[in-house]
Design an enzyme around this catalytic site. Sequence first.
Site, short mmCIF file in Angstrom:
data_model
loop_
_atom_site.label_atom_id
_atom_site.label_comp_id
_atom_site.label_asym_id
_atom_site.label_seq_id
_atom_site.Cartn_x
_atom_site.Cartn_y
_atom_site.Cartn_z
N ALA A 58 0.86 -1.19 0.00
CA ALA A 58 0.00 0.00 0.00
C ALA A 58 0.89 1.23 0.00
O ALA A 58 0.76 2.13 0.84
CB ALA A 58 -0.97 -0.01 1.18
N GLY A 84 5.82 8.33 1.32
CA GLY A 84 6.74 8.03 2.40
C GLY A 84 7.61 6.82 2.07
O GLY A 84 8.84 6.87 2.20
N HIS A 85 6.97 5.75 1.61
CA HIS A 85 7.73 4.57 1.17
C HIS A 85 8.65 4.92 0.00
O HIS A 85 9.81 4.48 -0.05
CB HIS A 85 6.79 3.46 0.73
CG HIS A 85 5.88 2.93 1.79
ND1 HIS A 85 4.53 3.11 1.74
CD2 HIS A 85 6.14 2.23 2.92
CE1 HIS A 85 3.98 2.52 2.80
NE2 HIS A 85 4.94 1.99 3.53
N GLN A 122 2.99 -9.42 13.33
CA GLN A 122 3.09 -8.14 14.04
C GLN A 122 1.75 -7.47 14.26
O GLN A 122 1.69 -6.32 14.72
CB GLN A 122 4.06 -7.19 13.31
CG GLN A 122 3.60 -6.67 11.97
CD GLN A 122 4.71 -5.92 11.25
OE1 GLN A 122 5.66 -6.53 10.78
NE2 GLN A 122 4.59 -4.60 11.17
N GLU A 127 11.48 7.33 9.88
CA GLU A 127 11.49 7.76 11.28
C GLU A 127 10.09 7.90 11.87
O GLU A 127 9.96 8.06 13.08
CB GLU A 127 12.25 9.08 11.40
CG GLU A 127 13.75 8.94 11.13
CD GLU A 127 14.52 10.24 11.33
OE1 GLU A 127 13.86 11.29 11.54
OE2 GLU A 127 15.75 10.20 11.28
N LYS A 128 9.04 7.80 11.05
CA LYS A 128 7.69 7.87 11.61
C LYS A 128 7.49 6.75 12.63
O LYS A 128 6.86 6.94 13.67
CB LYS A 128 6.63 7.76 10.53
CG LYS A 128 5.20 7.93 11.08
CD LYS A 128 4.16 7.80 10.01
CE LYS A 128 3.81 6.37 9.75
NZ LYS A 128 3.02 5.76 10.87
N GLN A 188 10.21 1.47 16.25
CA GLN A 188 10.59 0.35 15.39
C GLN A 188 12.03 0.50 14.91
O GLN A 188 12.80 -0.47 14.88
CB GLN A 188 9.65 0.27 14.19
CG GLN A 188 10.05 -0.78 13.15
CD GLN A 188 9.08 -0.82 12.00
OE1 GLN A 188 8.09 -1.54 12.06
NE2 GLN A 188 9.34 -0.04 10.96
N SER A 195 0.79 7.56 6.00
CA SER A 195 0.62 6.20 6.49
C SER A 195 -0.37 5.48 5.60
O SER A 195 -1.33 6.09 5.09
CB SER A 195 0.09 6.21 7.93
OG SER A 195 -0.32 4.92 8.32
N ARG A 227 -2.53 3.58 6.56
CA ARG A 227 -3.82 3.54 7.26
C ARG A 227 -4.64 4.82 7.04
O ARG A 227 -5.83 4.84 7.35
CB ARG A 227 -3.59 3.31 8.75
CG ARG A 227 -3.09 1.90 9.08
CD ARG A 227 -2.85 1.73 10.56
NE ARG A 227 -2.56 0.34 10.90
CZ ARG A 227 -1.37 -0.22 10.82
NH1 ARG A 227 -0.34 0.52 10.40
NH2 ARG A 227 -1.17 -1.49 11.14
#
Length: 279
Positions: A33, A37-38, A62, A149-150, A154, A186, A188
Amino acid sequence: MTAIIRTGAALRDKVAGWKRAGALVGVVPTMGALHDGHLSLARAARASSDRVIVTVFVNPKQFNNPNDLANYPKTEAQDLALLKAEGVDVLFAPGPDEVYPAGFATTVSVAGVSEPLEGAHRPGHFDGVATVVSKLFGMTQAGRAFFGEKDWQQLQVVRRLVADLNIPIQIIGCPTIRESDGLAMSSRNVRLTTAERAIAPALQGALQTAAKDLRAGLPAGKALAAAAVQIISAGFANVEYLELRAAEGLAPLTALTAPARLLVAAQLGEVRLIDNIPV
């Protein structure tokens, strides 16, 4: 041309050929998705690597909420088109049985840095992250891995994992990419309603206000409490956590005595949003 590879054996053959030619391989682990950002991570990998792999695997280990796993968007055709435009060499998209074959019985767990914040609210989440990241590093044999860094916690978990297990890969953190109104990108976000999407940037706004107050000398307790009220007043259902932590190691802080990070998770409708900023 971006090749799709679905098995570890085929990927190893491809990477072995690259390495024989002296290529440095970069990897961007994702759950698909893809958004900008990716893609910013893919661009960073392309800028400092000879060959780039983007992995797309929605990792069931996860997710502690089955509905979240079921609702996670899957957009492989769109993802592939985006990666082709960025000049990515391989989209590695293994199925669950390829990553976790019959009899799979190993879990990788990182103590300490994984335990607060997301770890406290999502039991088992970082065990799933550490396990799949270990698998992907082994399957891709990359020399560099790029993470946003979001997901600051993680990033710290992965760095601890690599250091502790002597995994020969360099972990590179890349800045959070935001929408024009400040909302952290994101996968989401697409699940937000129009009304919720208008509210969502208040999360980052509250972090910025708290950071300003902290720099001005306001006690951390008061700054964080005011920011939580600001988030709820904007229309969020709840604030799961809003904390000031050391940037490295995530020890709790009551004042700006070390490089620090503000981290937050809050529920907006059916969507759980996280964000963080440096202080």
